[in-house]
Design an enzyme around this catalytic site. Sequence first.
Site, PDB file in Angstrom:
ATOM      1  CD  GLU A 343      -3.397   0.297   1.762  1.00 30.43           C
ATOM      2  OE1 GLU A 343      -4.429   0.949   1.649  1.00 30.43           O
ATOM      3  OE2 GLU A 343      -3.299  -0.698   2.490  1.00 30.43           O
ATOM      4  CD  GLU A 609      -3.856  -0.614   9.340  1.00 35.21           C
ATOM      5  OE1 GLU A 609      -3.138  -1.638   9.291  1.00 35.21           O
ATOM      6  OE2 GLU A 609      -4.514  -0.196   8.381  1.00 35.21           O
TER       7      GLU A 609
END
Length: 733
Positions: A343, A609
């Site tokens: 990503e 995260e």
Amino acid sequence: MNSIKDARFIRQGVDMGTIRPVFKKVVWLDKKVNKATLFCSALGYYEAYFNNQRVGKFIFAPGWTSYGVRIQYQEYDVTNMLEECNTLDIALGNGRRYHGNPHEHYESITDREDALIAALLVEYADGTTAFYPTDDSWKCSKSNILESHVYNGETVDFNANTDEEFPVRVLEDISTELLIPQEGEEVREMATLSAVELITTPKGEKVIDFGQNLTGYVEWVVPAVKGKEYRLRHAEILDKDGNFYTDNLRSAVNEIKVISDGNEHTYKPHFSYQGFRYIRLENFDDDEINLDNFKALVVFSDMKRTGYFACGDDLIQQLYENIVWGQRGNFLDIPTDCNQRDERLGWTGDAQAFARTASINYRTTKFFKKWMKDLAADQRPNGAVTDVVPDLHDWWSDGSSAWADAAVIVPYWVYRTYGDTEIIENQFESMKKWILYMESKGSVRGLYDTHECHFGDWLSLDAGDEATGGFTDKNLIGSAYLVYSNRLFIEMGKAIGKDMSYFEELYEISLKEYRNKYINSGLPEHETQTANVLAIYFDLTDDINREGAKLVKDIEECGHLKTGFVGTPYLLHTLTKIGRTDIAYKLLFKKDFPSWLFPVTRGATTMWERWDGMKVDGSFATPEMNSFNHYAYGSVGDWLYTTVAGIDSDEKEPGYKHIIFRPLPTKALGYAKARILAENGEIISSWEYTGNGDECKFSFTIPNGSHATLYLDDEEYEFESGTYNTVFDYAGI
Ligand code: BGC
């Protein structure tokens, strides 16, 4: 005078498969030279060598921009590198998004051809000049880089034949008008970490621990065994059994392969980077492993460090260090969500959540100005802002509230932190388009409640494991951000003398509509922690005590925070705003799940995260989305600066011209100190309990050109520049 725009984009004239090309030019100089300048850019990454020496320190040049609109070029003074016969060798890598992205979502943009553009300008002492732009007179050869990929890693064969020369092909169809001078900060190798420990895992893997989750790559000495392939894999974390864990990297392979030619080489990747703390050594004999031969090079944008925080609690101190490492790991030319999986994109929501903390830690002016121009460049004609910047065109949505609000919130924190109005001038039209877009998407004027895709209170804990978007009503969030972003926009517009009356009227209407629809509606999805946080922090409610009581009740009933990406940045500020810093401290000090310190107690060296990246039993959350280096929850950093240490800048005199000192000491912390290198100079606030009852020592430093107001125990004190020490009986929070 000639410029790089007079050069042409070139690429190899033969098919080299995945082998990376090197473009070459030989330049003879027979007169005295005053100055020589190399201009360079690429569709992809380049690495330039002049007479076999690396030119400049920029890693991953020319940087990542909205390539379809603007491509940076760099200018290097190479005068000191000149010889009579000069060889210019420029290697070309895949780069970001120009080539070779493995993620299924992004396929449509991976088929563009990469290409190089460069020019050497020589200014002779006699006033004449010579210009050597890339054109069909250049040659190319194969490099020893057989494969290179940002996410997957690199394969290098030191036995490769790199001598044979091939023709180049000129790409006439790529306009040089896209080229712009370098705007952002250069990405550089900023630190070197030694290997801490060699571990043999239960599975028998040989793993090196660098002691810190970081972004960059390993520089290592390749053993001299001709024909042997050595491999490194990278991981952020070991699993609960102590084995090397890579499932959370998804399709990103993060593998380095090097084939020895029998000579000892020191090698580091050219066009690839990894997010890692651990490396696994593959195909090494035990006697080929020497820890001194492996160094981790930390790579990030070369911003000036401007913020420092220290306190008397080791875990909170480690949390702070993790926040700073989260920034180092993800401020790589653009602000990325993460640094390891497939990503590593400029997710707008993450960046706006962290922008305030980031701008105190480091001077972000150049970094964010460049990125904001890309945001504007990619903004849809209707004003919607893309989810990631630079945009990937085939992503599935845009205009998500909180994410797209980066258009306003990021410039705001640059303006507020540095008093810089240039970013307002740059972004004014983009901000306006975004506000008007929200206005156009309402069931009534003033609400932003009919847009189809919002990410919501991402990864909050109030909607169960699978529901990443949280429980808070997404239209509530959208409408709340319309009010908030518009308010910041009005403040910024006024700062540059614009007539903001249209937006002031919209503000009044949107506030009224918000109250009608969302405050006191009694719906559970309007009563979450995040909904109440937004109501208070964004000044949406006409009764702060009522929403405050609901927030406190919710936290006290469950005993912890539940907020996600939307609510978390404002949670502790909100508790302070309602006079409940005691609860804010409880949340900050909480060590068990879910909390900021839970990861720290599990050995985290960066921000995770998810609150539950690692579960209480030591197992991991879904590998589909579980980064251990994601800065969004690091947004608590600005509360450490503004409230624990107590340094803030007054919105009426931004850039710390008027400093607000409002420290809120607690004995549980012992002491706290923050130092901010503002535009006018150094600002310090510190406090320390002496151990003698409530006795607390305070110290404040105000730079020349600034003045300050100190708020302490319901008193207000005014200060001019200087350093002030005082001892005060303060029971604390
Ligand atoms: C990213 C996030 C991002 C989100 C969008 C994720 O895959 O890593 O940080 O904001 O998608 O909701």
